[in-house]
Design an enzyme around this catalytic site. Structure first.
Site, PDB file in Angstrom:
ATOM      1  N   LYS A   1       0.725  -1.588   0.125  1.00 26.50           N
ATOM      2  CA  LYS A   1       0.041   0.189   0.223  1.00 26.50           C
ATOM      3  C   LYS A   1       1.181   1.411  -0.389  1.00 26.50           C
ATOM      4  O   LYS A   1       2.106   1.101   0.258  1.00 26.50           O
ATOM      5  CB  LYS A   1      -0.862  -0.071   1.051  1.00 26.50           C
ATOM      6  CG  LYS A   1      -2.067  -1.504   1.694  1.00 26.50           C
ATOM      7  CD  LYS A   1      -3.090  -1.256  -0.084  1.00 26.50           C
ATOM      8  CE  LYS A   1      -3.758  -2.717  -0.131  1.00 26.50           C
ATOM      9  NZ  LYS A   1      -4.505  -3.464   1.257  1.00 26.50           N
TER      10      LYS A   1
HETATM   11  C1  LIG Z   1      -4.981  -4.301   1.587  1.00 29.14           C
HETATM   12  C2  LIG Z   1      -6.814  -4.237   1.150  1.00 29.14           C
HETATM   13  C3  LIG Z   1      -7.944  -4.619   2.349  1.00 29.14           C
HETATM   14  C4  LIG Z   1      -7.165  -5.458   3.448  1.00 29.14           C
HETATM   15  O1  LIG Z   1      -5.433  -4.901   4.097  1.00 29.14           O
HETATM   16  P1  LIG Z   1      -4.627  -5.257   5.258  1.00 29.14           P
HETATM   17  O2  LIG Z   1      -3.979  -4.079   6.096  1.00 29.14           O
HETATM   18  O3  LIG Z   1      -3.767  -6.265   4.198  1.00 29.14           O
HETATM   19  O4  LIG Z   1      -5.875  -6.365   5.906  1.00 29.14           O
HETATM   20  C5  LIG Z   1      -8.856  -3.921   2.671  1.00 29.14           C
HETATM   21  N1  LIG Z   1      -9.518  -3.513   1.361  1.00 29.14           N
HETATM   22  C6  LIG Z   1      -8.951  -3.649   0.069  1.00 29.14           C
HETATM   23  C7  LIG Z   1      -9.584  -2.497  -0.423  1.00 29.14           C
HETATM   24  C8  LIG Z   1      -7.052  -3.977   0.636  1.00 29.14           C
HETATM   25  O5  LIG Z   1      -6.631  -3.793  -0.713  1.00 29.14           O
END
Ligand SMILES: *Cc1c(COP(=O)(O)O)cnc(C)c1O
Length: 384
Positions: free
Chosen positions: A190
């Site tokens: 991210k």
């Molecule tokens: C990465 C992601 C999540 C989950 O994030 P984590 O921190 O890995 O639990 C949820 N929704 C979207 C759209 C994502 O891209």
């Protein structure tokens, strides 16, 4: 030939120093770095409350609980998302349904949402919560969703896992007046990372308190919330059922350090997107939509091939040449688990059509122009 991933974290010496300082300090968890991280993100967004957690998945779960989602309730989200945006409803014993996407923005379609709400109202199955997902970082039309929320009385959790640093009109994502709770993810692919981590932000003080309590077992140390007079200074009460969804101070310190570079990250992602837009213009593919009134977080740069039948061959060629392309997302309703819940191929045709031609190209702040040129060259050859 070095491998170019589709996403990658950026860790500086300053980040390493911030983490090491915590490791040598008195608190590895529940210390001052967590509060500092929460304050940093809240101030950045213009939100009054922020609750850091060990993942966005945990944050989505407790956000649903804070909004009283339970058995008998419905939650709607986009089929073009990571499974976590839908699973949070099932954790609460609620039922999930999906709202098909807009073929241009790849976000939940407002028209489809409105039609589905009209039908649900006559059937008495209106959702309690709708989770719009700012796919690839491109903000959803939150104002339009909020207008529907007022008419059909549902709550909004915007899943901004792709969108930290983005803007919806004049508002920073997380600080808009249109959603009840906003969720961020700090997974390494991210925009900003803490290794694993997530956050829920809100401008509703009552929700802020609930989220913090649900993160830590449903326990309160605030005498005003207790059912009895405290037995002594050690006293706490569990007044609901919560979880251990805490983040560590080690991770939070990394988050604070990374947040200092968020604007620079977003700027670089936009430079790269503008370069891709230009370099890819002659190719037989659809480049991603960006609304000039908003600012995308640009977590992803997704192209959709005009000829979806060539997607696998093009994808394989890119991978064989060391380009770590990926596909976001396999529509959630096509996952085998969701098929056991009754969903089937054909239920959300726009998400399915999009998926069949989509490829996520490398997009991260430290991607160089030279690496990007290599991606474009391999892609052009593959499509020639
Ligand atoms: C990465 C992601 C999540 C989950 O994030 P984590 O921190 O890995 O639990 C949820 N929704 C979207 C759209 C994502 O891209």
């Amino acid at each position: 030939m070095t491998f170019i991933p589709y996403g990658r974290q950026d860790i500086t010496d300053e980040d390493v120093k911030a983490v090491c300082e915590v490791l040598r300090s008195d608190f590895l968890t529940q210390g001052p770095a967590i509060e500092k991280f929460e304050k940093t993100v809240a101030e950045y967004c213009g939100a009054s409350h922020a609750v850091a957690m060990n993942s966005a998945t945990s944050a989505l779960h407790v956000a649903c609980l804070a909004l009283d989602l339970g058995p008998g309730d419905w939650l709607w989200t986009s089929p073009n998302t990571f499974v976590a945006s839908a699973n949070c409803a099932l954790y609460c014993g609620a039922q999930v349904d999906f709202v098909d996407i807009d073929p241009d923005t790849h976000n939940m379609s407002i028209e489809v949402l409105e039609r589905k709400l009209q039908a649900a109202e006559s059937e008495g199955r209106l959702p309690k919560i709708v989770i719009p997902v700012h796919f690839a970082g491109e903000p959803c039309d939150l104002k339009a969703i909020k207008a529907l929320a007022e008419r059909y009385r549902f709550k909004i959790i915007d899943d901004a896992s792709h969108a930290i640093g983005g803007r919806y009109g004049e508002f920073v994502i997380g600080g808009t007046p249109y959603s009840d709770i906003t969720i961020f993810s700090f997974h390494p692919v991210k925009i900003v990372t803490t290794g694993e981590g997530g956050m829920a932000v809100t401008n509703n003080p009552e929700l802020g308190v609930k989220l913090a309590r649900l993160r830590t077992h449903g326990i309160t140390r605030n005498p005003a919330e207790m059912t009895r007079e405290p037995d002594g200074p050690w006293y706490y009460e569990q007044i609901g059922l919560g979880y251990n969804y805490r983040i560590t101070d080690i991770q939070a310190a990394l988050g604070v350090s990374q947040m200092g570079r968020l604007d620079a990250y977003i700027n670089r992602r936009h430079e790269l997107a503008a370069r891709y837009d230009e370099l890819l213009a002659p190719l037989p593919l659809k480049r991603p939509f960006r609304n000039p009134e908003n600012l995308s977080g640009l977590h992803l740069y997704v192209i959709v091939l005009n000829d979806a039948g060539r997607r696998k061959q093009v994808f394989d060629t890119l991978r064989a040449n060391g380009i770590g392309v990926n596909v976001h997302y396999i529509p959630v309703h096509l996952q085998p688990y969701y098929q056991t819940l009754g969903f089937k191929l054909g239920d959300f045709p726009a998400a399915e059509a999009y998926y069949s031609g989509a490829i996520s190209l490398p997009m991260f702040a430290t991607l160089t122009d030279e690496q990007q040129d290599r991606v474009v060259n391999v892609l052009s050859d593959a499509l020639a």
